[in-house]
Scaffold this motif. Structure first.
Motif, PDB file in Angstrom:
ATOM      1  N   ASP A 175      12.632  20.001  -3.232  1.00 19.01           N
ATOM      2  CA  ASP A 175      14.037  19.936  -2.853  1.00 19.01           C
ATOM      3  C   ASP A 175      14.344  20.880  -1.691  1.00 19.01           C
ATOM      4  O   ASP A 175      15.257  20.618  -0.903  1.00 19.01           O
ATOM      5  CB  ASP A 175      14.924  20.277  -4.059  1.00 19.01           C
ATOM      6  CG  ASP A 175      14.601  21.657  -4.624  1.00 19.01           C
ATOM      7  OD1 ASP A 175      13.459  22.116  -4.441  1.00 19.01           O
ATOM      8  OD2 ASP A 175      15.483  22.259  -5.256  1.00 19.01           O
ATOM      9  N   ASP A 245      20.984  15.706  -4.409  1.00 21.23           N
ATOM     10  CA  ASP A 245      20.693  15.546  -5.831  1.00 21.23           C
ATOM     11  C   ASP A 245      19.196  15.507  -6.121  1.00 21.23           C
ATOM     12  O   ASP A 245      18.801  15.442  -7.278  1.00 21.23           O
ATOM     13  CB  ASP A 245      21.333  14.253  -6.368  1.00 21.23           C
ATOM     14  CG  ASP A 245      22.847  14.313  -6.327  1.00 21.23           C
ATOM     15  OD1 ASP A 245      23.384  15.432  -6.315  1.00 21.23           O
ATOM     16  OD2 ASP A 245      23.489  13.239  -6.297  1.00 21.23           O
ATOM     17  N   LEU A 247      15.544  16.694  -6.789  1.00 19.80           N
ATOM     18  CA  LEU A 247      14.800  17.866  -7.239  1.00 19.80           C
ATOM     19  C   LEU A 247      13.371  17.843  -6.709  1.00 19.80           C
ATOM     20  O   LEU A 247      12.856  18.852  -6.240  1.00 19.80           O
ATOM     21  CB  LEU A 247      14.785  17.928  -8.773  1.00 19.80           C
ATOM     22  CG  LEU A 247      14.038  19.114  -9.390  1.00 19.80           C
ATOM     23  CD1 LEU A 247      14.689  20.435  -8.963  1.00 19.80           C
ATOM     24  CD2 LEU A 247      14.017  19.007 -10.909  1.00 19.80           C
ATOM     25  N   LYS A 275      18.243  16.375  -9.929  1.00 22.93           N
ATOM     26  CA  LYS A 275      18.659  17.622 -10.559  1.00 22.93           C
ATOM     27  C   LYS A 275      19.523  17.329 -11.778  1.00 22.93           C
ATOM     28  O   LYS A 275      20.240  16.338 -11.828  1.00 22.93           O
ATOM     29  CB  LYS A 275      19.448  18.473  -9.557  1.00 22.93           C
ATOM     30  CG  LYS A 275      18.640  18.889  -8.346  1.00 22.93           C
ATOM     31  CD  LYS A 275      19.499  19.662  -7.365  1.00 22.93           C
ATOM     32  CE  LYS A 275      18.693  20.059  -6.127  1.00 22.93           C
ATOM     33  NZ  LYS A 275      19.521  20.773  -5.125  1.00 22.93           N
TER      34      LYS A 275
END
Length: 324
Positions: A175, A245, A247, A275
């Protein structure tokens, strides 16, 4: 015979061959037993009509246990990480013993330890700490991440596996790598990041979806798009996801993808993990725009003007040739 008492003792712990002669008259049973076991260290307990005899080693052990219990002190505390967040399920053990506990959902613990005891606090992925309690009764313990002890875990189709034990060809984008680049769509994050993964726009239109190919073109007439699996759910594309959003992004590039997902993974599989929500909800807004029309146009000739210009240039050329 006069009292109907029964003697209870552990076989082999009391010397039954020892002979003692005493003369008493109108004395209590306790007085007689005191003379009987004088200098032997044997004590006794009276329960109803039972006389329980205890040998010296048992007496000393009982006294030691009582002294140990009296010497214990209660210690409370909280275990946090480097960011000050409580660590749930951390192990708190009195060093050299099996006396221990784990932290609750708030990172707190409570434990009774011996005076002068030492606490060992540990948690997976963090460096263990030994703390001498001393006179303290309340502790705040901070653990630091142990980056050397961490073995990167790769999420694959059928679970997780340590990277050192992985035999498949897997590439990963974190990320941090996505957030550090000015991208408008998720597919732009693949550009120049992974070996064997090509992300290319088919035209120059702003906001257009990119075409992603894993290890080149696998078919001439068919579709070469990979399979996208977002949080375990297979999908045909990923462009509706917000880049903030994400990850992690992992790409399965070899035959292991087909062994897991069948023919749908023939062109490779892109695993996306998003996430999870934590803490207080926050609202953020991010937007971008593109220009599809030119702000200023050049003044161009129409068809009649263009024909007239060509006729003029042609006549001018004839005149120049006639002079020569």
């Amino acid at each position: 015979n006069q009292t109907d008492f029964r003697f209870i003792y552990e076989s082999g712990k009391i010397n039954l061959d020892r002979k003692v002669s005493i003369q008493v008259k109108e004395q209590t049973v306790e007085t007689i037993l005191k003379q009987l076991f004088e200098n032997e260290g044997i004590t006794y307990e009276i329960t109803e009509n039972n006389l329980i005899l205890i040998n010296p080693s048992q007496t000393l052990r009982k006294q030691a246990v009582q002294e140990l219990q009296q010497a214990k002190k209660k210690v409370t505390g909280i275990v946090k990480d480097q960011n000050g967040e409580p660590i749930i399920g951390a192990n708190v053990v009195e060093k050299g013993t099996t006396n221990g506990t784990v932290t609750d959902v708030d990172g707190k613990f409570s434990l009774e330890i011996a005076e002068g005891g030492v606490l060992t606090v540990s948690y997976i992925g963090y460096t263990s700490r030994n703390l001498a309690v001393g006179n303290q009764s309340s502790l705040e313990i901070q653990l630091r991440e142990d980056t050397e002890a961490l073995d990167e875990v790769v999420v694959i189709g059928y679970g997780t596996v340590k990277k050192s034990n992985l035999t498949s060809s897997v590439s990963k984008i974190t990320d941090e790598a996505v957030a550090s680049r000015p991208i408008s769509t998720i597919s732009e994050a693949f550009q120049g990041q992974l070996a064997g993964v090509r992300s290319q726009a088919t035209s120059g239109l702003p906001g257009e979806n990119y075409t992603i190919q894993i290890r080149g073109l696998n078919t001439i007439n068919g579709d070469s798009s990979p399979l996208y699996v977002i949080d375990g759910v297979p999908r045909d594309d990923m462009n509706d996801l917000n880049s903030n959003d994400i990850l992690s992004i992992q790409v399965l590039k070899d035959a292991s993808a087909t062994s897991i997902y069948g023919s749908r993974g023939a062109n490779g599989v892109i695993l996306i993990e998003t996430k999870q929500g934590s803490g207080k909800p926050t609202l953020t807004f991010d937007a971008y725009y593109g220009v599809q029309t030119a702000e200023k146009k050049l003044d161009m000739m129409n068809a009649d003007e263009w024909i007239a210009l060509n006729m003029y240039q042609r006549n001018l050329a004839h005149l120049m040739n006639a002079r020569y």
